[in-house]
Design an enzyme around this catalytic site. Structure first.
Site, PDB file in Angstrom:
ATOM      1  N   HIS A 120       0.854  -1.206   0.000  1.00  0.00           N
ATOM      2  CA  HIS A 120       0.000   0.000   0.000  1.00  0.00           C
ATOM      3  C   HIS A 120       0.878   1.240   0.000  1.00  0.00           C
ATOM      4  CE1 HIS A 120       1.152  -0.423   4.212  1.00  0.00           C
ATOM      5  NE2 HIS A 120       0.835   0.856   4.397  1.00  0.00           N
ATOM      6  N   ASP A 163       0.943   5.113   1.889  1.00  0.00           N
ATOM      7  CA  ASP A 163       0.318   5.787   3.031  1.00  0.00           C
ATOM      8  C   ASP A 163      -0.447   6.997   2.515  1.00  0.00           C
ATOM      9  OD1 ASP A 163       1.381   3.943   4.762  1.00  0.00           O
ATOM     10  OD2 ASP A 163       3.095   5.183   5.333  1.00  0.00           O
ATOM     11  N   HIS A 198       4.814   0.150  -0.191  1.00  0.00           N
ATOM     12  CA  HIS A 198       5.599  -0.684   0.716  1.00  0.00           C
ATOM     13  C   HIS A 198       4.735  -1.791   1.315  1.00  0.00           C
ATOM     14  CE1 HIS A 198       3.842   2.616   3.046  1.00  0.00           C
ATOM     15  NE2 HIS A 198       3.934   1.871   4.126  1.00  0.00           N
ATOM     16  N   ARG A 214       8.444  -8.770  15.011  1.00  0.00           N
ATOM     17  CA  ARG A 214       8.814  -7.419  14.590  1.00  0.00           C
ATOM     18  C   ARG A 214       7.855  -6.439  15.251  1.00  0.00           C
ATOM     19  NH1 ARG A 214      10.893  -4.143  10.128  1.00  0.00           N
ATOM     20  NH2 ARG A 214       9.362  -2.513   9.713  1.00  0.00           N
TER      21      ARG A 214
END
Ligand code: GA4
Length: 332
Positions: A204, A206, A261, A271
């Site tokens: 996607h 941002d 990204h 993570r």
């Protein structure tokens, strides 16, 4: 080790081959204290919509405190965490991303950064967390926001915008529609037969002006380069990664590109990332800044308010091009 059955895995529909993504060795690194930082920022935003910021001045202690508090939250029982969700859009969420059927191997906290409009759900996250989570989040956001204002000031200078605060005022506005997200990607179940990884957060761009990401030392973030190649961003827990968002792409009339990204989950390590998304007020008109345009240059976009973009964004799927409805065609 968690082993998921094929039907359970299918709900993710997002299996990606492991190890096929090359490391991003050419990542632009901007030293905030470098005399040429403004030009390096502009170059990076133009070429990648992405850069790594070092010497940023945000105390690492603030970052570590927030990481500890976040981990403490995510270690709670599922039923406790669920009491702070589902996201509407703020609150605790697990696997479901947004309202339109996107899923990922992730759990998260999504908060509005404006204390005046913080939703009851967001507040309940802190009620569930007796430690000083709220204070730690607020301190972190304040420090990152201040750093972000300075980045935007340098960026505006680098773009040749004479008027001070042209970009940073949008985030400083008390009605700024900014948010903050903490993503926790637990180690994903191995899928040995397929030798594939689960997608933690699908591809996607941002929506906002700028995003400031900090992660722990577990890899997973990948960005898409201008030629369509995906590359893995080596993690660096002491630095910030900055993304250009859709609104900034429009304000620069396409000179800067909002970077596509995604995040792949790791099979052994978890993570944790925290992202500040700096957005304008809902009533703000989003259009190319006259001071970046050259004489005779036409806007690539129809004019819209941030509210109009957001309304459309919340009917979109994660991977959609959310600027498409606002692009000018030859007929316009
Ligand atoms: C992507 C960037 C941010 O995480 C976010 C996401 C938001 C959400 O999770 O509620 C959205 C997504 C993001 C873009 C399109 C819409 C809205 C999920 C979704 C499908 C908080 C944001 O601002 O936009």
């Amino acid at each position: 080790m968690v082993v998921l059955s094929q039907p359970a895995l299918n709900q993710f529909l997002l299996l990606k081959p492991c190890k096929s993504t090359p490391l991003f060795t050419g990542i632009p690194v901007v030293d905030f204290t470098h005399p040429d930082a403004k030009n390096l920022i502009v170059e990076a935003c133009r070429d990648y919509g992405f850069f790594k910021l070092v010497n940023h001045g945000v105390p690492l202690e603030l970052v570590a405190n927030l990481e500890n508090e976040a981990l403490r939250f995510f270690k709670k029982s599922q039923s406790e965490k669920d009491r702070a969700g589902p996201p509407d859009p703020f609150g605790y969420g697990s696997k479901r991303i947004g309202p339109n059927g996107d899923v990922g191997w992730v759990e998260y906290l999504l908060l509005n950064t404006n204390p005046e409009v913080i939703s009851p759900k967001s507040l309940s996250i802190f009620r569930e967390s007796p430690h000083h989570f709220r204070a730690v989040v607020e301190k972190y956001i304040t420090a990152v926001k201040n750093m972000c204002y300075a980045v935007l000031e340098l960026m505006a200078e680098g773009l040749g915008i004479a008027q001070r605060n042209t970009l940073s005022r949008l985030l400083k506005d008390e009605k700024s529609d900014s948010c903050f997200r903490i993503n926790h990607y637990p180690p994903c179940p191995e899928v040995p037969a397929l030798n594939r990884n689960l997608v933690g957060f699908g591809e996607h761009t941002d929506p906002q002006i700028i995003s400031v990401l900090r992660s722990n030392s577990t890899s997973g973030l990948q960005i898409c380069l201008a030629d369509g190649t995906w590359v893995s961003v080596p993690p660096d827990q002491t630095s910030f990664f900055i993304n250009v968002g859709d609104a900034l792409q429009v304000m620069t009339n396409g000179r800067f590109k909002s970077v596509k990204h995604r995040v792949l989950a790791d099979t052994t390590k978890s993570r944790l990332s925290m992202i500040y998304f700096g957005g304008p007020a809902l009533s703000e008109k989003i259009a190319p800044l006259p001071s970046v345009m050259v004489k005779g240059e036409e806007s690539l976009y129809k004019e819209f308010t941030w509210w109009e973009y957001k309304k459309a964004a919340y009917t979109s799927r994660l991977a959609d091009n959310r600027l498409a409805p606002f692009e000018k065609s030859a007929a316009d």
